[in-house]
Design a protein around this motif. Sequence first.
Motif, PDB file in Angstrom:
ATOM      1  N   ALA A   1       1.001  -0.549   0.148  1.00  0.00           N
ATOM      2  CA  ALA A   1      -0.143   0.035   0.306  1.00  0.00           C
ATOM      3  C   ALA A   1       0.863   1.056   0.003  1.00  0.00           C
ATOM      4  CB  ALA A   1      -0.839  -0.297   1.485  1.00  0.00           C
ATOM      5  N   ASN A   2       1.462   1.652   1.062  1.00  0.00           N
ATOM      6  CA  ASN A   2       2.820   2.804   1.164  1.00  0.00           C
ATOM      7  C   ASN A   2       3.346   2.601  -0.166  1.00  0.00           C
ATOM      8  OD1 ASN A   2       4.988   4.357   2.163  1.00  0.00           O
ATOM      9  ND2 ASN A   2       3.692   4.367   3.208  1.00  0.00           N
ATOM     10  N   PRO A   3       4.035   2.137  -0.962  1.00  0.00           N
ATOM     11  CA  PRO A   3       4.687   1.978  -1.739  1.00  0.00           C
ATOM     12  C   PRO A   3       3.699   2.371  -2.944  1.00  0.00           C
ATOM     13  CG  PRO A   3       5.566   0.405  -0.537  1.00  0.00           C
ATOM     14  CD  PRO A   3       4.220   0.517   0.036  1.00  0.00           C
ATOM     15  N   PHE A   4       2.085   2.038  -3.381  1.00  0.00           N
ATOM     16  CA  PHE A   4       1.802   1.934  -3.944  1.00  0.00           C
ATOM     17  C   PHE A   4       1.327   3.254  -4.404  1.00  0.00           C
ATOM     18  CE2 PHE A   4      -2.881   2.178  -5.010  1.00  0.00           C
ATOM     19  CZ  PHE A   4      -2.665   2.460  -6.275  1.00  0.00           C
ATOM     20  N   LEU A   5       1.102   3.772  -2.619  1.00  0.00           N
ATOM     21  CA  LEU A   5       0.683   5.150  -2.991  1.00  0.00           C
ATOM     22  C   LEU A   5       2.249   6.690  -3.659  1.00  0.00           C
ATOM     23  CD1 LEU A   5      -1.432   4.882  -0.003  1.00  0.00           C
ATOM     24  CD2 LEU A   5      -2.497   5.281  -2.488  1.00  0.00           C
ATOM     25  N   ALA A   6       2.672   5.879  -3.004  1.00  0.00           N
ATOM     26  CA  ALA A   6       4.099   6.744  -3.006  1.00  0.00           C
ATOM     27  C   ALA A   6       4.471   7.224  -4.654  1.00  0.00           C
ATOM     28  CB  ALA A   6       5.402   6.384  -2.425  1.00  0.00           C
ATOM     29  N   ASP A   7       4.247   5.454  -5.433  1.00  0.00           N
ATOM     30  CA  ASP A   7       5.113   5.775  -6.514  1.00  0.00           C
ATOM     31  C   ASP A   7       3.634   6.172  -7.733  1.00  0.00           C
ATOM     32  OD1 ASP A   7       6.430   4.062  -8.785  1.00  0.00           O
ATOM     33  OD2 ASP A   7       4.615   3.331  -9.382  1.00  0.00           O
ATOM     34  N   ILE A   8       2.259   6.061  -7.361  1.00  0.00           N
ATOM     35  CA  ILE A   8       1.985   7.039  -8.401  1.00  0.00           C
ATOM     36  C   ILE A   8       1.411   8.833  -7.558  1.00  0.00           C
ATOM     37  CG2 ILE A   8       0.872   4.831  -8.746  1.00  0.00           C
ATOM     38  CD1 ILE A   8      -2.357   5.670  -7.001  1.00  0.00           C
ATOM     39  N   GLY A   9       2.226   8.986  -6.410  1.00  0.00           N
ATOM     40  CA  GLY A   9       2.635  11.083  -6.551  1.00  0.00           C
ATOM     41  C   GLY A   9       1.082  10.684  -5.741  1.00  0.00           C
ATOM     42  N   MET A  10       0.895  10.213  -5.219  1.00  0.00           N
ATOM     43  CA  MET A  10      -0.503  10.703  -3.817  1.00  0.00           C
ATOM     44  C   MET A  10       1.017  11.804  -2.352  1.00  0.00           C
ATOM     45  SD  MET A  10      -2.402   9.079  -1.706  1.00  0.00           S
ATOM     46  CE  MET A  10      -4.208   9.177  -2.025  1.00  0.00           C
ATOM     47  N   THR A  11       0.567  12.818  -2.003  1.00  0.00           N
ATOM     48  CA  THR A  11       1.789  12.834  -1.386  1.00  0.00           C
ATOM     49  C   THR A  11       0.964  13.172  -0.105  1.00  0.00           C
ATOM     50  OG1 THR A  11      -0.213  14.771  -1.605  1.00  0.00           O
ATOM     51  CG2 THR A  11       1.582  15.337  -2.880  1.00  0.00           C
ATOM     52  N   ASN A  12       2.315  12.920   1.148  1.00  0.00           N
ATOM     53  CA  ASN A  12       2.191  12.581   2.375  1.00  0.00           C
ATOM     54  C   ASN A  12       1.002  11.257   2.258  1.00  0.00           C
ATOM     55  OD1 ASN A  12       1.280  15.467   2.980  1.00  0.00           O
ATOM     56  ND2 ASN A  12       3.251  15.232   3.406  1.00  0.00           N
ATOM     57  N   PRO A  13       1.756  10.084   1.675  1.00  0.00           N
ATOM     58  CA  PRO A  13       0.932   8.738   1.543  1.00  0.00           C
ATOM     59  C   PRO A  13       0.700   8.325   3.231  1.00  0.00           C
ATOM     60  CG  PRO A  13       3.141   8.023   0.926  1.00  0.00           C
ATOM     61  CD  PRO A  13       2.852  10.055   1.124  1.00  0.00           C
TER      62      PRO A  13
END
Length: 408
Positions: free
Chosen positions: A236-248
């Motif tokens: 979940a965290n790598p995914f959110l960071a990879d797609i550009g979500m801020t402050n995942p």
Amino acid sequence: MTMLRSRLGIMMFLQFFIWGGWFVTLGTFLGSNLSASGGQIGMAFSTQSWGAIIAPFIIGLIADRYFNAERLLGVLHLAGAGLLFALYRSDDFTAFYPLVLLYMILYMPTLALVNAVSFRQMTDPAREFARIRVWGTIGWIIAGLVISFVFSWDSGASIEAGALRYTFLMSAIASLLLGLYSFTLPATPPRAERGSQLRDVLGLDALKLLRDRHYAIFFVASILICIPLAFYYQNANPFLADIGMTNPTGKMTLGQLSEVLFMLLLPLFIKRFGIKLTLLVGMLAWSLRYLLFAFGDADGVAFMLLVGIALHGVCYDFFFVSGQIYTDARAGEHVKSSAQGMITLATYGVGMLIGFQVAGWITEHFANAGATDWQSIWLFPSLFALGVLVLFALLFKDRQGSGVSTDR
């Protein structure tokens, strides 16, 4: 009593601040800063399962016989602080893996130890424990908010600069504080007889529950649903960071907030609709959240990602917590503790061990030339959870149809 509750609350806060302070961002750190493959990331997360498998031996064969719980808690967290500092300084996966394996072998027993220290000071655990345990959830939430909104270690440029390394240093400091603080906690001497049999320590007597066909179906489903659970922890965290979500990492704390809310709703839901429907709703939530992850993105439909995160309370409480309640109801009075140990070992031990391996293989399969096909990755656990749901719905029977079965 208020002072004692505050002291135990501080213990719980630090206990889960330590874990939430590095575990949520572990996959992102390993992939971005140590160039770990999907399989290697799965190995790192699997250390939680090895720790859960070994923990009963440490607690049952050592803590319950020879040492005060609060003293052993202090020793394990002081040793853990040293290991977390070593993880902070690690530069490659080869050096990192044995350190994180040893750390989780030491950390997982502390989850039982903080519970033991808490329960021994209470006169009415059913009423008092939730007020203390909630500080653990708050600790996990605060750790995520600090990472995202205070230091911004999980944002694009900071990740590339290796800032997530500091999560281990932060957790090491918290572990040092809890290690020292533990020696000030109320004395919690051992209770078990030194001559207790190994089968009692490991909860083997609870295996007789598996003679009940419907409990055995629930038991197998609990192991299988850990495969989708592992995908969330690992990806979940790598995914959110990879797609550009801020402050995942900070936004992922929505999951813990919803966990508190649905924990309060769970008893009412079980009473109204029965244990089978409760478990099915939990499994459906796993499938739905991954479907939202598969088709959501950080721009136009970011709300899909946030809803998927917020579903964590339904996913976890309605299946795993209700499963613990069901296990308690099905177990005889003399094997209730053993039964809880057995289901915990099966899920966090065996189930999660399998889950992290599968998540590692699937992630590595869909990661090519630096690009990750996240949609395909998330569709796998979504369909898998849906398959478990269908089989469970067809095979499992709730004998009373409402509430929790108690007939044996």
